[in-house]
Design a protein around this motif. Sequence first.
Motif, PDB file in Angstrom:
ATOM      1  N   THR A 278      -4.906  10.338   0.314  1.00  0.00           N
ATOM      2  CA  THR A 278      -6.147  10.421   1.061  1.00  0.00           C
ATOM      3  C   THR A 278      -7.074  11.501   0.532  1.00  0.00           C
ATOM      4  OG1 THR A 278      -4.924  11.778   2.604  1.00  0.00           O
ATOM      5  CG2 THR A 278      -5.381   9.507   3.257  1.00  0.00           C
TER       6      THR A 278
ATOM      7  N   GLY B 104     -10.768   9.293   4.628  1.00  0.00           N
ATOM      8  CA  GLY B 104     -11.086   7.933   4.213  1.00  0.00           C
ATOM      9  C   GLY B 104     -12.078   7.338   5.189  1.00  0.00           C
TER      10      GLY B 104
ATOM     11  N   ALA C 174     -15.822  -0.567  -4.515  1.00  0.00           N
ATOM     12  CA  ALA C 174     -15.916  -0.212  -3.103  1.00  0.00           C
ATOM     13  C   ALA C 174     -17.341   0.116  -2.669  1.00  0.00           C
ATOM     14  CB  ALA C 174     -15.004   0.966  -2.803  1.00  0.00           C
TER      15      ALA C 174
ATOM     16  N   VAL D  71      -1.709   5.810  -3.504  1.00  0.00           N
ATOM     17  CA  VAL D  71      -3.029   6.291  -3.144  1.00  0.00           C
ATOM     18  C   VAL D  71      -2.827   7.537  -2.302  1.00  0.00           C
ATOM     19  CG1 VAL D  71      -5.260   5.526  -2.279  1.00  0.00           C
ATOM     20  CG2 VAL D  71      -3.496   3.851  -2.780  1.00  0.00           C
TER      21      VAL D  71
ATOM     22  N   LYS E  17     -12.270   4.518  -1.192  1.00  0.00           N
ATOM     23  CA  LYS E  17     -11.609   3.635  -2.149  1.00  0.00           C
ATOM     24  C   LYS E  17     -10.436   2.888  -1.531  1.00  0.00           C
ATOM     25  CE  LYS E  17     -12.959   6.022  -6.337  1.00  0.00           C
ATOM     26  NZ  LYS E  17     -13.763   7.058  -5.608  1.00  0.00           N
ATOM     27  N   PHE E  18     -10.074   3.258  -0.334  1.00  0.00           N
ATOM     28  CA  PHE E  18      -8.935   2.569   0.292  1.00  0.00           C
ATOM     29  C   PHE E  18      -9.234   2.352   1.770  1.00  0.00           C
ATOM     30  CE2 PHE E  18      -8.370   7.095   0.404  1.00  0.00           C
ATOM     31  CZ  PHE E  18      -8.105   7.327   1.735  1.00  0.00           C
TER      32      PHE E  18
ATOM     33  N   GLU F 231       0.481   1.789  -8.044  1.00  0.00           N
ATOM     34  CA  GLU F 231      -0.010   3.155  -7.927  1.00  0.00           C
ATOM     35  C   GLU F 231       0.061   3.621  -6.483  1.00  0.00           C
ATOM     36  OE1 GLU F 231      -4.175   3.704  -8.201  1.00  0.00           O
ATOM     37  OE2 GLU F 231      -4.579   1.731  -7.375  1.00  0.00           O
TER      38      GLU F 231
ATOM     39  N   ARG G 190      -5.660  -0.088  -1.251  1.00  0.00           N
ATOM     40  CA  ARG G 190      -6.836   0.014  -2.107  1.00  0.00           C
ATOM     41  C   ARG G 190      -7.775  -1.152  -1.845  1.00  0.00           C
ATOM     42  NH1 ARG G 190      -8.786   2.743  -5.976  1.00  0.00           N
ATOM     43  NH2 ARG G 190      -7.005   4.113  -6.283  1.00  0.00           N
ATOM     44  N   ARG G 191      -9.055  -0.811  -1.732  1.00  0.00           N
ATOM     45  CA  ARG G 191     -10.022  -1.898  -1.558  1.00  0.00           C
ATOM     46  C   ARG G 191     -10.147  -2.656  -2.865  1.00  0.00           C
ATOM     47  NH1 ARG G 191     -13.164  -1.328   3.114  1.00  0.00           N
ATOM     48  NH2 ARG G 191     -13.194   0.822   3.860  1.00  0.00           N
TER      49      ARG G 191
ATOM     50  N   GLY H  87       0.841  -1.192   0.000  1.00  0.00           N
ATOM     51  CA  GLY H  87       0.000   0.000   0.000  1.00  0.00           C
ATOM     52  C   GLY H  87       0.873   1.236   0.000  1.00  0.00           C
ATOM     53  N   THR H  88       0.241   2.368   0.271  1.00  0.00           N
ATOM     54  CA  THR H  88       0.969   3.630   0.273  1.00  0.00           C
ATOM     55  C   THR H  88       1.142   4.125   1.705  1.00  0.00           C
ATOM     56  OG1 THR H  88      -0.116   4.150  -1.802  1.00  0.00           O
ATOM     57  CG2 THR H  88       0.983   5.969  -0.660  1.00  0.00           C
TER      58      THR H  88
ATOM     59  N   ARG I 106      -7.548   2.292   5.610  1.00  0.00           N
ATOM     60  CA  ARG I 106      -6.432   2.941   6.277  1.00  0.00           C
ATOM     61  C   ARG I 106      -6.022   2.087   7.469  1.00  0.00           C
ATOM     62  NH1 ARG I 106      -5.051   6.310  10.121  1.00  0.00           N
ATOM     63  NH2 ARG I 106      -3.590   7.976   9.663  1.00  0.00           N
TER      64      ARG I 106
END
Lengths: 252, 351
Positions: free
Chosen positions: A144, A237, A81, A142, A86-87, A140, A76-77, A63-64, A89
């Motif tokens: 927030t 998020g 979603a 992500v 979309k993500f 990629e 990312r989910r 993840g980021t 945390r």
Amino acid sequence: MPERDEFYVGYLPQAPPRLAQRTRRVAALLVVAAVLIAGGVALGFARLPRATFEFGNEKTFTGTVEVAPYPALLVRRPGNAQGLPKFSRYHLVAFGKHGADEELREWDGQAVTLAGTLVHRDGQTMIEIVGGSVRAAEGERVATGAPEALGEHRLVGEIVDSKCFLGVMNPGNLKPHRACAARCISGGIPPVLCVRDASGAAVYLLLVDRSGGPVGRRVLDYVAEPVRLVGDVERIGDQLVLRFDPREIERL
Amino acid sequence: MSVGYQAVGWNRQKKLYDRTLALGVGLYLALFLAISAAVNPNATAETLVIRAFGTGALLLLHVVLAIGPLCRLDRRFLPLLYNRRHLGVTMFGLALVHGLFSLVQFHAFGDTHPLVSLFTANSRYDSLAWFPFQPLGFVALVILFLMAATSHDFWLANLGAPVWKALHMLVYVAYSLVVAHVVLGSLQAETCPLLTGLVGAGLVAIVALHLVAGWRERALDAEHAGDATDGFVDVCAVDDIEPERAKIVTLGGERVAVFRYDDKVSAVGNACRHQNGPLGEGRIIDGCITCPWHGYQYRPEDGCSPPPFTEKVPTYDVRVTRGRVLVRSEAHAPGTPVAPAQVHAMGSRDA
Ligand code: HEM
Ligand code: FES
């Protein structure tokens, strides 16, 4: 020998018969009392809610990294979603009573993989990072995005250290845990305000100061006690955050 | 007794005692852990260990504290006292496991030394309800350690009785600290009345036992008010003393044990040199006064332990006149030979 004439001398091999019998009875009674008290006390302690630390079960996550206000991994989910952010945390912390700020500073905003152990409770998830396991990852990044303002609120709850409360120690709140919570927050574990809604469900708000930075040691004197905080609630998020002034914490 | 400091003999009685103790402690811990794990599956394992050993130690501390007054109220509890040292050391062991687990769990792996954190992590020394309860447990543990470490007779002899006694009286300070530790700690979070009730009942029982035993003993300490002639005080009739036993009286502020044996009467100081056991509650065995607590022996004629032992207690002049026992209220130096008083004139024994 009449009973009142019996006399116990510990270093003689045999105790007088009646005294021996009585002593056996007293000892048996004490053992039975110990058994009953063990059961009573064990049952007397409050039942603890579910909170999980998957100790011994290390996994890899991708993840980021986001370092401020407290380190987190944005993942990312998968799939659609469906209206959710979309993500996800995940809070990131280091071993023991240490935050992961130092380890992650150089990775801020970057896509990484890391190994760690999951801690989770009530939909909040945390990863205890395996030290030195962070690696750059393809993929990629992500972000927030801008937080969503939810307005000013006065909230009554308990400031807990997120690591213990989410599952590393259970129970991880209230008076017996106070010193530990202070030690954890002092070491960089994100402090969280745990608020119960009308149904008793827990709502968790990450605590940040008015400028959005970590409040850290400024809340140490108030952990584990019932407190009232006034501040602006924001959503990043799926995470609620409370922006407030730590000098204005009110004890109840 | 205390001539060489060899390891204390491990006789059959002690083995029985220790086996029963191990059984009780083992059952307590096993049951506590099993039941807790079953009804409280979400609790962390360390929490259960901390609780099992902490509550086990407190339970055993109650037993240790109850034995003294129970023995004073009823001699038949004395077999529990003989080996009380092992109870104390075991209790310390349980408390140590509890304390170490807590110290690691709550204070280690952080940004401060655990022993500093123990005293500083909770800063609310200004509040009762939020008062740091862990330091109270720590001080209690230090006291229990000192007691366990000095519990062998070696230390009693080397520290001297007064220092050793004072040190071991600290067990009451430790108990008070532990009660505060629990009341200001776990009981601030736990709501089950059984837990509060057990701690309260334990405290009431310990205090009540000590008060009752102390109150009974006060009667003993009333100065004996018999007629006095040239320093001799009429303390009782010969027939008031059972054969091979004693009566305890208080003369000149000191308790005196007046023994009757072999048609003779002798009087010695009541306090055993070992741990102040009441010699007057002992009996004559093989011609020697035998302490009811751990069996130290003294000759009634001179208050000396038979060789090779070296303990000595004070002796008193005694007379028997017309079936009454008279004791002079001034003590002789410990170990001074004093002729026993003959109950029946020589040769008239069967008259
Ligand atoms: C270094 C010394 C000690 C420390 C750091 C310590 C720490 C603690 C902590 C943190 C708790 C709360 C545990 C929980 O969450 O349930 C506790 C409870 C307790 N402690 Fe201690 N303690 C110490 C010494 C002692 C001693 C010497 C005793 C008794 C002989 C004792 C008896 C208890 C009992 C009975 C409880 C309540 C049961 C429990 O909650 O575990 N503690 N102690
Ligand atoms: S033998 Fe221990 S007190 Fe007398």
